[in-house]
Motif scaffolding. Structure first.
Motif, short mmCIF file in Angstrom:
data_model
loop_
_atom_site.label_atom_id
_atom_site.label_comp_id
_atom_site.label_asym_id
_atom_site.label_seq_id
_atom_site.Cartn_x
_atom_site.Cartn_y
_atom_site.Cartn_z
N PRO A 77 0.81 -1.22 0.00
CA PRO A 77 0.00 0.00 0.00
C PRO A 77 0.85 1.28 0.00
N TYR A 78 1.95 1.25 0.75
CA TYR A 78 2.80 2.44 0.79
C TYR A 78 3.46 2.67 -0.57
N MET A 79 3.90 1.60 -1.22
CA MET A 79 4.49 1.75 -2.55
C MET A 79 3.48 2.25 -3.57
N ALA A 80 2.23 1.87 -3.40
CA ALA A 80 1.20 2.39 -4.30
C ALA A 80 1.05 3.90 -4.13
N ILE A 81 1.12 4.36 -2.89
CA ILE A 81 1.05 5.80 -2.62
C ILE A 81 2.29 6.50 -3.16
N TYR A 82 3.45 5.86 -2.98
CA TYR A 82 4.69 6.41 -3.53
C TYR A 82 4.57 6.55 -5.05
N GLN A 83 4.07 5.53 -5.72
CA GLN A 83 3.97 5.57 -7.18
C GLN A 83 3.04 6.71 -7.62
N ALA A 84 1.98 6.94 -6.86
CA ALA A 84 1.09 8.06 -7.18
C ALA A 84 1.82 9.39 -6.99
N ALA A 85 2.59 9.49 -5.90
CA ALA A 85 3.37 10.70 -5.64
C ALA A 85 4.42 10.92 -6.72
N LEU A 86 5.03 9.83 -7.16
CA LEU A 86 6.03 9.93 -8.22
C LEU A 86 5.40 10.44 -9.51
N ALA A 87 4.27 9.85 -9.89
CA ALA A 87 3.60 10.27 -11.12
C ALA A 87 3.22 11.75 -11.07
N GLU A 88 2.80 12.21 -9.90
CA GLU A 88 2.39 13.61 -9.74
C GLU A 88 3.58 14.56 -9.79
N ASN A 89 4.73 14.11 -9.30
CA ASN A 89 5.86 15.04 -9.10
C ASN A 89 7.03 14.84 -10.04
N VAL A 90 6.95 13.88 -10.95
CA VAL A 90 8.03 13.69 -11.92
C VAL A 90 8.35 14.97 -12.69
N PRO A 91 7.36 15.67 -13.26
CA PRO A 91 7.71 16.88 -14.03
C PRO A 91 8.45 17.92 -13.19
N LEU A 92 7.97 18.16 -11.97
CA LEU A 92 8.60 19.17 -11.11
C LEU A 92 10.02 18.76 -10.74
N MET A 93 10.21 17.48 -10.44
CA MET A 93 11.56 17.05 -10.06
C MET A 93 12.50 17.13 -11.26
N ALA A 94 12.03 16.73 -12.42
CA ALA A 94 12.87 16.81 -13.61
C ALA A 94 13.24 18.25 -13.94
N GLN A 95 12.26 19.16 -13.83
CA GLN A 95 12.55 20.57 -14.07
C GLN A 95 13.53 21.12 -13.04
N SER A 96 13.36 20.71 -11.79
CA SER A 96 14.24 21.20 -10.72
C SER A 96 15.68 20.76 -10.95
N VAL A 97 15.85 19.50 -11.39
CA VAL A 97 17.20 18.99 -11.65
C VAL A 97 17.84 19.78 -12.80
N VAL A 98 17.09 20.01 -13.86
CA VAL A 98 17.63 20.76 -15.00
C VAL A 98 17.97 22.19 -14.60
N ALA A 99 17.11 22.82 -13.81
CA ALA A 99 17.38 24.19 -13.35
C ALA A 99 18.67 24.23 -12.54
N LEU A 100 18.85 23.25 -11.66
CA LEU A 100 20.08 23.18 -10.86
C LEU A 100 21.29 22.92 -11.74
N ALA A 101 21.18 21.96 -12.65
CA ALA A 101 22.31 21.63 -13.51
C ALA A 101 22.74 22.84 -14.34
N LYS A 102 21.78 23.54 -14.90
CA LYS A 102 22.12 24.72 -15.69
C LYS A 102 22.74 25.80 -14.81
N GLY A 103 22.20 25.97 -13.60
CA GLY A 103 22.75 26.97 -12.69
C GLY A 103 24.19 26.65 -12.29
N ILE A 104 24.44 25.38 -11.97
CA ILE A 104 25.80 24.96 -11.61
C ILE A 104 26.74 25.15 -12.79
N ALA A 105 26.27 24.79 -13.99
CA ALA A 105 27.11 24.93 -15.19
C ALA A 105 27.47 26.38 -15.45
#
Length: 354
Positions: free
Chosen positions: A53-81
């Motif tokens: 049940p917890y992994m099912a909730i995690y998977q839902a959280a992942l699906a909801e937050n994948v775009p934000l996390m991917a954008q955040s990583v790219v923003a950080l990578a570009k900033g560091i670069a």
């Protein structure tokens, strides 16, 4: 000997020594820590597989937050670069920083930058692993180093890094995180307490390694700080799947983030300081280590500590769903009190044992 846990060797080099340490039951661990008999880094709590049940909730959280996390990583990578010329040396703080560091290494490599990535230990009240830092600085320039963590809660690790890094050869350490509520990071794309998916799991999303440890035996060995591996969780490991999922969603139209300016840092810290002060007064807490703020820290505290109270901003919102599942599963006391925890979505208060 170096290794990469369950990550691909190209993703990270872990400068940790694998040790054999039996887990200590949570109640006993809490008593030993709070009594001062042992430091938290001398103990490991049992780590069980997440339930279905917890992994099912995690998977839902992942699906909801994948775009934000991917954008955040790219923003950080570009900033560091933008901020670092030449090679870039990412030093992830194990273990919460590891998934973020892997993703940043991939993003910087895709940007065409020469990037190296290490995972090392930092321990509150004990500092950075100076042996690991000596290895890194023997191979890379100090000005190329950026420390990576997942988020900042109340700034304990950021403070430890600021205190410990100069003795390890980094006069002014730069720490990048995905979320920085209190203005403790050098660079972060967000100051909100958002649900970072990797923050609500443990070793199964962090390369199948434990939280780092530092016993007398490890100190006497003269080697790296220690960790245990988690082979009993191998069937549940999603470390590679997680970073692959986020990598596939990198959005290169995302703008770079900038280092925090002093005014922003001061404003954020004032808000966090007030929240921590309010909670410590309400619960008569003298040891602020008992206060675990942010969704990630509050969730991790429920998983491996003995909570006295959990404050949540909402008990029905999607971002608190994983934490609320654990609270209800374990019949823990909680309060919906957003006015008590401004800036945070959740805070766990650790039970006092002595």
């Amino acid at each position: 000997m170096t290794f990469s846990g369950s990550y691909a060797p190209d993703d990270v080099t872990l400068l940790l020594q694998v040790v054999d340490m039996a887990p200590t039951p949570v109640a006993e661990k809490e008593q030993l820590i709070q009594s001062g008999k042992l430091h938290y880094s001398e103990l490991i709590a049992p780590e069980a597989a997440p339930t279905d049940p917890y992994m099912a909730i995690y998977q839902a959280a992942l699906a909801e937050n994948v775009p934000l996390m991917a954008q955040s990583v790219v923003a950080l990578a570009k900033g560091i670069a933008e901020q670092i010329a030449g090679e870039i040396t990412l030093v992830s703080l194990a273990r919460a920083g590891l998934p973020v560091g892997v993703l940043l290494k991939r993003a910087l490599t895709q940007l065409g930058r020469n990037c190296h990535h290490y995972g090392i230990s930092i321990i509150r009240d004990r500092g950075l692993d100076h042996v690991a830092m000596r290895h890194i600085l023997a191979n890379h320039a100090s000005e190329s180093v950026v420390f990576i963590d997942g988020w900042t809660g109340k700034g304990a690790i950021a403070g430890e890094l600021a205190d410990a890094a100069p003795a390890c050869g980094i006069a002014a350490p730069r720490m990048a995180t995905l979320g920085d509520i209190g203005g403790f990071a050098w660079m972060a794309p967000s100051d909100t307490d958002w649900l970072i998916p990797s923050g609500i799991l443990g070793g199964v999303v962090s390369g199948l390694v434990s939280r780092t440890v530092l016993t007398d035996r490890i100190k006497e060995s003269g080697g790296y700080h220690g960790c245990t591996t988690l082979p009993h969780l191998a069937d549940h490991d999603i470390s590679r799947a997680f970073v692959d999922t986020i990598t596939a969603q990198f959005d290169w139209t995302t703008p770079a983030c900038d280092p925090l300016d002093d005014a922003t840092r001061t404003q954020r810290r004032a808000k966090v300081t007030q929240t921590i002060s309010t909670l410590s007064d309400r619960h008569s807490i003298s040891n602020l280590n008992r206060i675990k703020p942010s969704l990630a820290e509050a969730t991790r505290a429920v998983l491996r500590r003995r909570p006295h109270m959990v404050y949540v901003a909402s008990d029905t919102a999607p971002d608190t769903a994983p934490l609320m599942h654990l609270i209800r599963e374990r019949d823990l006391p909680y309060k919906v009190a957003p006015e008590m925890i401004p800036g945070y979505r959740a805070v766990t208060i650790i039970q006092k044992t002595s």
